[in-house]
Design an enzyme around this catalytic site. Structure first.
Site, PDB file in Angstrom:
ATOM      1  N   LYS A 111       0.794  -1.310  -0.004  1.00 39.37           N
ATOM      2  CA  LYS A 111      -0.087  -0.055  -0.100  1.00 39.37           C
ATOM      3  C   LYS A 111       0.706   1.160   0.052  1.00 39.37           C
ATOM      4  O   LYS A 111       0.602   2.449  -0.692  1.00 39.37           O
ATOM      5  CB  LYS A 111      -0.997  -0.012   1.188  1.00 39.37           C
ATOM      6  N   LYS A 194      -4.648 -10.072  -7.119  1.00 38.78           N
ATOM      7  CA  LYS A 194      -5.938 -10.039  -6.185  1.00 38.78           C
ATOM      8  C   LYS A 194      -7.079  -9.182  -6.459  1.00 38.78           C
ATOM      9  O   LYS A 194      -6.478  -7.979  -6.883  1.00 38.78           O
ATOM     10  CB  LYS A 194      -5.408  -9.605  -4.720  1.00 38.78           C
ATOM     11  N   LYS A 197     -10.243  -3.236  -4.177  1.00 34.12           N
ATOM     12  CA  LYS A 197     -10.928  -1.967  -4.183  1.00 34.12           C
ATOM     13  C   LYS A 197     -10.128  -0.866  -5.027  1.00 34.12           C
ATOM     14  O   LYS A 197     -10.419  -0.030  -5.558  1.00 34.12           O
ATOM     15  CB  LYS A 197     -11.575  -1.496  -2.963  1.00 34.12           C
TER      16      LYS A 197
HETATM   17  P1  TYM Z   1     -10.734  -5.157   3.723  1.00 37.52           P
HETATM   18  O1  TYM Z   1     -11.858  -4.183   3.855  1.00 37.52           O
HETATM   19  O2  TYM Z   1      -9.525  -4.930   2.764  1.00 37.52           O
HETATM   20  O3  TYM Z   1     -11.109  -6.690   3.481  1.00 37.52           O
HETATM   21  C1  TYM Z   1     -12.253  -7.133   4.020  1.00 37.52           C
HETATM   22  C2  TYM Z   1     -12.206  -8.629   3.836  1.00 37.52           C
HETATM   23  O4  TYM Z   1     -12.321  -9.221   2.478  1.00 37.52           O
HETATM   24  C3  TYM Z   1     -11.266 -10.042   2.458  1.00 37.52           C
HETATM   25  N1  TYM Z   1     -10.843  -9.878   0.865  1.00 37.52           N
HETATM   26  C4  TYM Z   1     -10.847 -10.877   0.091  1.00 37.52           C
HETATM   27  N2  TYM Z   1     -11.015 -12.119  -0.002  1.00 37.52           N
HETATM   28  C5  TYM Z   1     -11.004 -12.924  -0.932  1.00 37.52           C
HETATM   29  N3  TYM Z   1     -10.418 -12.667  -2.074  1.00 37.52           N
HETATM   30  C6  TYM Z   1     -10.186 -11.137  -2.293  1.00 37.52           C
HETATM   31  N4  TYM Z   1      -9.748 -10.702  -3.565  1.00 37.52           N
HETATM   32  C7  TYM Z   1     -10.303 -10.273  -1.113  1.00 37.52           C
HETATM   33  N5  TYM Z   1     -10.203  -9.083  -0.803  1.00 37.52           N
HETATM   34  C8  TYM Z   1     -10.424  -8.825   0.264  1.00 37.52           C
HETATM   35  C9  TYM Z   1     -10.086  -9.601   3.394  1.00 37.52           C
HETATM   36  O5  TYM Z   1      -9.602 -10.800   3.512  1.00 37.52           O
HETATM   37  C10 TYM Z   1     -11.140  -9.253   4.472  1.00 37.52           C
HETATM   38  O6  TYM Z   1     -11.613 -10.576   5.208  1.00 37.52           O
HETATM   39  N6  TYM Z   1      -7.675  -5.441   7.619  1.00 37.52           N
HETATM   40  C11 TYM Z   1      -8.987  -6.143   7.336  1.00 37.52           C
HETATM   41  C12 TYM Z   1     -10.033  -5.340   8.123  1.00 37.52           C
HETATM   42  C13 TYM Z   1      -9.952  -5.495   9.521  1.00 37.52           C
HETATM   43  C14 TYM Z   1     -10.029  -6.775  10.401  1.00 37.52           C
HETATM   44  C15 TYM Z   1      -9.967  -6.404  11.550  1.00 37.52           C
HETATM   45  C16 TYM Z   1     -10.420  -7.832   9.912  1.00 37.52           C
HETATM   46  C17 TYM Z   1      -9.581  -4.516  10.408  1.00 37.52           C
HETATM   47  N7  TYM Z   1      -9.862  -5.081  11.772  1.00 37.52           N
HETATM   48  C18 TYM Z   1      -9.997  -7.232  12.675  1.00 37.52           C
HETATM   49  C19 TYM Z   1     -10.336  -9.138  11.013  1.00 37.52           C
HETATM   50  C20 TYM Z   1     -10.237  -8.912  12.325  1.00 37.52           C
HETATM   51  C21 TYM Z   1      -9.350  -5.967   5.812  1.00 37.52           C
HETATM   52  O7  TYM Z   1      -8.579  -6.533   5.030  1.00 37.52           O
HETATM   53  O8  TYM Z   1     -10.456  -5.226   5.267  1.00 37.52           O
END
Ligand code: TYM
Length: 332
Positions: A111, A194, A197
Site C-alpha cells: 500500500k 488479487k 478495491k
Molecule cells: P478489507 O476491507 O480490505 O477486506 C475485507 C475482507 O475481505 C477479504 N478480501 C478478499 N477475500 C478474497 N479475495 C479477495 N480478492 C479479497 N479482498 C479482500 C479480506 O481478506 C477481508 O477478510 N484488515 C481487514 C479489516 C480488519 C479486520 C480487523 C479483519 C480490520 N480489523 C479485525 C479481521 C479482524 C481488511 O482487510 O479489510
C-alpha cells in the site's frame, strides 16, 4: 461459546472478493459463534478518505452486511470509531509490538508503494489496531480472506508477548478461519493479481451493488486464454484467468471446482461466461436490491450502528479494565 470478530473497511464499493472471501462466511458462522462484525472506519482513514464518502460508505457496508443475511439483533454490527477501547488498546499494544515485526508486513509495503516516507503513520500501525480490534473482545476466531493471514499472525504474536511480558493469561491466541476456493478471488483483468478495491480498472472487479448489465459486461470483458475449458481441475494449472473464473463459478454455486469442472469442461469461454453471468446475477442481484432498499432509510442503519456500538463497548470495558490493571495504570 467461542467468539468471532471480523471487519471490513468502508472504502468504496464492496466486491465479489469481500463477499465470497469474508462476508458470506460470516453469515454462515453466526449460528455457531457469538459474532461481532465491524465497519472499520479507523482503518479506512489510514489512506485519505473524503469525509462525505466515508459516511456514505460506512452506511453501504452496513447495509451489505444486513442484506447478505447477518442479523443485527443476534450479532453486533457497529462502526469501529464508536468504541474508543479499540484505540486505547492500540496504544498499549504499540508498546508491546516491535518495529521489526511491523517492518515485515507485506500489505504495508504494497500500500505504501514507492512513497514509503510519505505513508501515514496510521498505515504503518494498521496491523496493531487490527490486533486491538480482535483482542479487545478476547475473540477466539477471525474469519478473513487469505490476504489477512499475516496480520492475524501478528495479532497472535502481540497477544502472546503481552501475556509473557506481564506473566498473565489474559488474551487468547485468535485462530484465523480462512475458508474455501474463494479465500483469494483474483482480478478479472489479471488472474495473478488479487481482486481489490484499489485497482484503477472497474472491469477488474464485480461490485456487490452492480446491476445485471454491469455484471454481464464485466464478465464478458474478463481476460481469458484461447483454449476451451479443461475437463479436469489439473488442466487449469498455468491458466490463472481460467482458474479464477472457474473458482468464482464454483464458489457462487457453493460447490468445489472438482464438482463443476465436469459440467463446464469442453465449453468455450463465451459459453462458460454466459453460465457464470447467469449465476452471478442470481446470487448477487437480491443482495444489491436489498442494499438499495435498506439505504433508502439511513436512520434505521444508523440505529443498528449505534445500538451495536453500545453493545460492543459493554464487552470491551471489562477487558480494558483488566489490561489497565495488569499494566499498572491507576484507575477509579
Ligand atoms: P478489507 O476491507 O480490505 O477486506 C475485507 C475482507 O475481505 C477479504 N478480501 C478478499 N477475500 C478474497 N479475495 C479477495 N480478492 C479479497 N479482498 C479482500 C479480506 O481478506 C477481508 O477478510 N484488515 C481487514 C479489516 C480488519 C479486520 C480487523 C479483519 C480490520 N480489523 C479485525 C479481521 C479482524 C481488511 O482487510 O479489510
Amino acid at each position: 461459546m467461542d467468539r468471532i470478530f471480523s471487519g471490513i473497511q468502508p472504502t468504496g464499493n464492496l466486491h465479489l472478493g469481500n463477499y465470497l472471501g469474508a462476508m458470506r462466511n460470516w453469515v454462515r458462522l453466526q449460528d455457531s459463534y457469538e459474532c461481532i462484525y465491524c465497519v472499520v472506519d479507523l482503518h479506512a482513514i489510514t489512506m485519505w478518505q473524503d469525509p462525505a464518502e466515508l459516511r456514505t460508505s460506512t452506511r453501504e457496508v452496513t447495509a451489505a452486511f444486513i442484506a447478505a443475511g447477518i442479523d443485527p439483533k443476534k450479532n453486533i454490527i457497529f462502526n469501529q470509531s464508536r468504541n474508543s477501547d479499540h484505540t486505547e488498546l492500540t496504544w498499549v499494544f504499540n508498546c508491546v509490538a516491535r518495529l521489526g515485526w511491523l517492518n515485515r508486513m507485506t500489505q504495508f509495503k504494497e500500500k505504501a508503494g514507492k512513497h514509503r516516507e510519505n505513508a501515514s503513520i496510521g498505515l504503518y500501525d494498521y496491523p496493531v489496531l487490527m490486533a486491538a480490534d480482535i483482542l479487545a473482545y478476547k475473540a477466539t476466531h477471525v474469519p478473513v480472506g487469505d490476504d489477512q493471514k499475516q496480520h492475524l499472525e501478528l495479532a497472535r504474536d502481540i497477544a502472546q508477548k503481552f501475556n509473557n511480558d506481564f506473566g498473565v493469561d489474559l488474551f487468547p491466541l485468535p485462530e484465523p478461519i480462512i475458508l474455501g476456493v474463494a479465500s483469494r478471488v483474483m482480478s478479472l483483468r489479471n488472474g495473478t493479481q488479487k481482486m481489490s478495491k484499489s485497482d484503477p480498472s472497474e472491469y477488474s472487479r464485480i461490485n456487490l451493488n452492480d446491476g445485471p448489465d454491469d455484471i454481464a459486461l464485466k464478465i464478458r470483458k474478463a481476460k481469458t486464454d484461447p483454449e476451451p475449458l479443461p475437463s479436469e481441475v489439473a488442466g487449469l494449472e498455468g491458466r490463472p484467468e481460467a482458474e479464477n473464473l472457474v473458482g468464482i463459478y464454483a464458489a457462487l454455486g457453493d460447490r468445489q471446482p472438482e464438482e463443476v469442472i465436469g459440467e463446464i469442461g469442453g465449453l468455450s469461454f463465451s459459453q462458460f461466461k454466459e453460465k457464470l453471468t447467469e449465476l452471478a446475477v442470481a446470487e448477487l442481484g437480491p443482495i444489491g436490491a436489498e442494499m438499495q432498499r435498506l439505504l433508502a432509510e439511513p436512520d434505521e442503519i444508523d440505529k443498528v450502528l449505534s445500538d451495536g456500538g453500545a453493545r460492543a463497548r459493554a464487552l470491551t470495558a471489562p477487558v480494558l479494565a483488566e489490561v489497565f490493571e495488569t499494566v499498572g495504570f491507576l484507575t477509579d
